[in-house]
Design a protein around this motif. Structure first.
Motif, PDB file in Angstrom:
ATOM      1  N   ALA A  23       0.824  -1.206   0.000  1.00  0.00           N
ATOM      2  CA  ALA A  23       0.000   0.000   0.000  1.00  0.00           C
ATOM      3  C   ALA A  23       0.860   1.258   0.000  1.00  0.00           C
ATOM      4  O   ALA A  23       0.480   2.283  -0.570  1.00  0.00           O
ATOM      5  N   TRP A  30      -1.769  -1.785  -5.518  1.00  0.00           N
ATOM      6  CA  TRP A  30      -2.381  -2.304  -4.294  1.00  0.00           C
ATOM      7  C   TRP A  30      -3.890  -2.091  -4.312  1.00  0.00           C
ATOM      8  O   TRP A  30      -4.661  -2.975  -3.893  1.00  0.00           O
ATOM      9  N   ARG A  31      -4.324  -0.964  -4.846  1.00  0.00           N
ATOM     10  CA  ARG A  31      -5.759  -0.694  -4.918  1.00  0.00           C
ATOM     11  C   ARG A  31      -6.449  -1.712  -5.822  1.00  0.00           C
ATOM     12  O   ARG A  31      -7.527  -2.214  -5.476  1.00  0.00           O
ATOM     13  N   CYS A  34      -6.736  -4.908  -3.892  1.00  0.00           N
ATOM     14  CA  CYS A  34      -7.738  -4.873  -2.822  1.00  0.00           C
ATOM     15  C   CYS A  34      -9.155  -4.845  -3.372  1.00  0.00           C
ATOM     16  O   CYS A  34     -10.066  -5.473  -2.813  1.00  0.00           O
ATOM     17  N   GLU A  35      -9.370  -4.122  -4.469  1.00  0.00           N
ATOM     18  CA  GLU A  35     -10.695  -4.044  -5.059  1.00  0.00           C
ATOM     19  C   GLU A  35     -11.009  -5.281  -5.894  1.00  0.00           C
ATOM     20  O   GLU A  35     -12.175  -5.562  -6.162  1.00  0.00           O
ATOM     21  N   GLU A 329      -7.311 -15.538  -5.662  1.00  0.00           N
ATOM     22  CA  GLU A 329      -6.996 -15.376  -4.243  1.00  0.00           C
ATOM     23  C   GLU A 329      -6.608 -16.690  -3.568  1.00  0.00           C
ATOM     24  O   GLU A 329      -6.054 -16.677  -2.469  1.00  0.00           O
TER      25      GLU A 329
END
Length: 351
Positions: A23, A30-31, A34-35, A329
């Motif tokens: 981050a 990173w965004r 995460c999204e 993931e």
């Protein structure tokens, strides 16, 4: 018939280490992680952790045992080991398949040799055109288009396409020069993240029907000893073997019998070797060593299995992205898995 309601975008960031994405350092990447979704251990490159073999894998999904594209060198019967961009992908590419389905594709890359390597000339919009860098293009220390030049070319392109392939190269150059964990490389990762953020912004129009796959092709490792590991010399007496060395990995074509294998493993600086196919073996150096003496001091190299970890993120606003986000993931996707997944998303015929 191609899925005209979907745009698939592959963004490859050359040599960006999965382990350095955070981050703080790479907020734009990173965004997206995460999204969307991110492979927790990263993806997995081909055994030779080099640029051209893995980009051929990304765009074809075909194993090197079929294409001959094992590394930055490809095997061609009657010619031997040749530079992989000279050989090309030697398999049907996603660009070919999109065109055959009546779709449109775009590619903009920071390594001009990737146009030939990936069969990018089959795309409807190509930069650098024909794989030739336009005069006046800002370039890195090794003569490849700088990230800013790639962003400008992408912003000028019509990204309303079925398949978009983008590539940023500067982390690889900086890591080669100074090492992948150097302060210079860390700074470059942050700068390239900014360029990546601009590419994501350029995709805003149509985001709700877009799947973005963000990858790196390999990691890098620090080189502490510039002395070349003399594998080719050690095997010179085995006239039926042909050697192609590249960084911390090497390819050997031919029947590697017990005597040749013992000779290979006895070379100072060799860590190990393994068979990749019926007639191709791979050897790699001990940590901190490399095969090829460079005209300048290099802080980083790749090629060995130690550099196989790839960045692997799926994001985007299309509903089709959601199952891929959840899959990645819990996966460690191979470089060979992406082309079949993209083909399935776009509804392309098999083959």
């Amino acid at each position: 018939m191609i899925n005209a309601d979907l745009r698939v975008v592959m963004i490859v960031i050359d040599a960006l280490p999965h382990r350095h994405v955070s981050a703080e350092l790479t907020p734009n990447i990173w965004r997206q992680a995460c999204e969307g979704g991110r492979a927790p251990e990263g993806g997995l490159s081909l055994p030779m952790s080099v640029t051209y073999a893995n980009h051929a894998a990304f765009i074809t999904g075909v194993d090197p045992s079929e294409t001959g594209v094992y590394g930055n060198h490809s095997w061609i019967d009657g010619e031997g080991w040749v530079p992989s961009p000279k050989a090309g992908p030697r398999a049907r590419t996603l660009f070919d398949r999109v065109a055959a389905a009546g779709g449109r594709s775009v590619t903009v890359v920071g390594d001009h040799k990737l146009i030939a390597q990936m069969g990018g000339d089959c795309a409807d919009e190509v930069w650098p055109p024909g794989g030739w860098i336009p005069d006046g293009t800002a370039c890195c220390e090794f003569g490849y288009p700088a990230d800013a030049a790639v962003v400008a070319a992408a912003q000028s392109a019509n990204l309303n396409a079925d398949l978009v392939v983008l590539h940023l190269n500067q982390p690889d150059t900086t890591s080669h020069l100074y090492g992948p964990d150097s302060s210079q490389a860390i700074k470059q990762y942050g700068a390239t993240d900014g360029a990546y953020g601009e590419l994501i912004d350029a995709l805003a129009d149509g985001w709700d029907h877009t799947v973005v796959i963000t990858l790196s092709d390999h990691d890098q490792e620090t080189i502490a000893d510039q002395t070349s590991v003399a594998l080719a010399d050690a095997l010179s007496g085995f006239v039926h073997l042909e050697v192609a060395t590249d960084g911390t990995g090497a390819l050997i074509h031919g029947d590697v019998g017990p005597d040749a294998l013992n000779a290979m493993r006895a070379v100072p600086g060799i860590e190990s070797a393994e068979r990749l196919s019926e007639d191709v073996w791979m050897a790699w150096t001990e940590p901190g060593r490399m095969f090829d003496a460079a005209p300048i001091t290099l802080g980083g190299q790749h090629g060995s299995p130690r550099c196989r970890t790839q960045l692997a993120i799926v994001s985007g606003g299309a509903s089709e992205a959601e199952p891929l986000m959840r899959w990645v993931e819990t996966a460690q996707p191979s470089a060979l898995e992406w082309a079949p997944l993209i083909a399935e998303l776009l509804g392309l015929e098999k083959g």
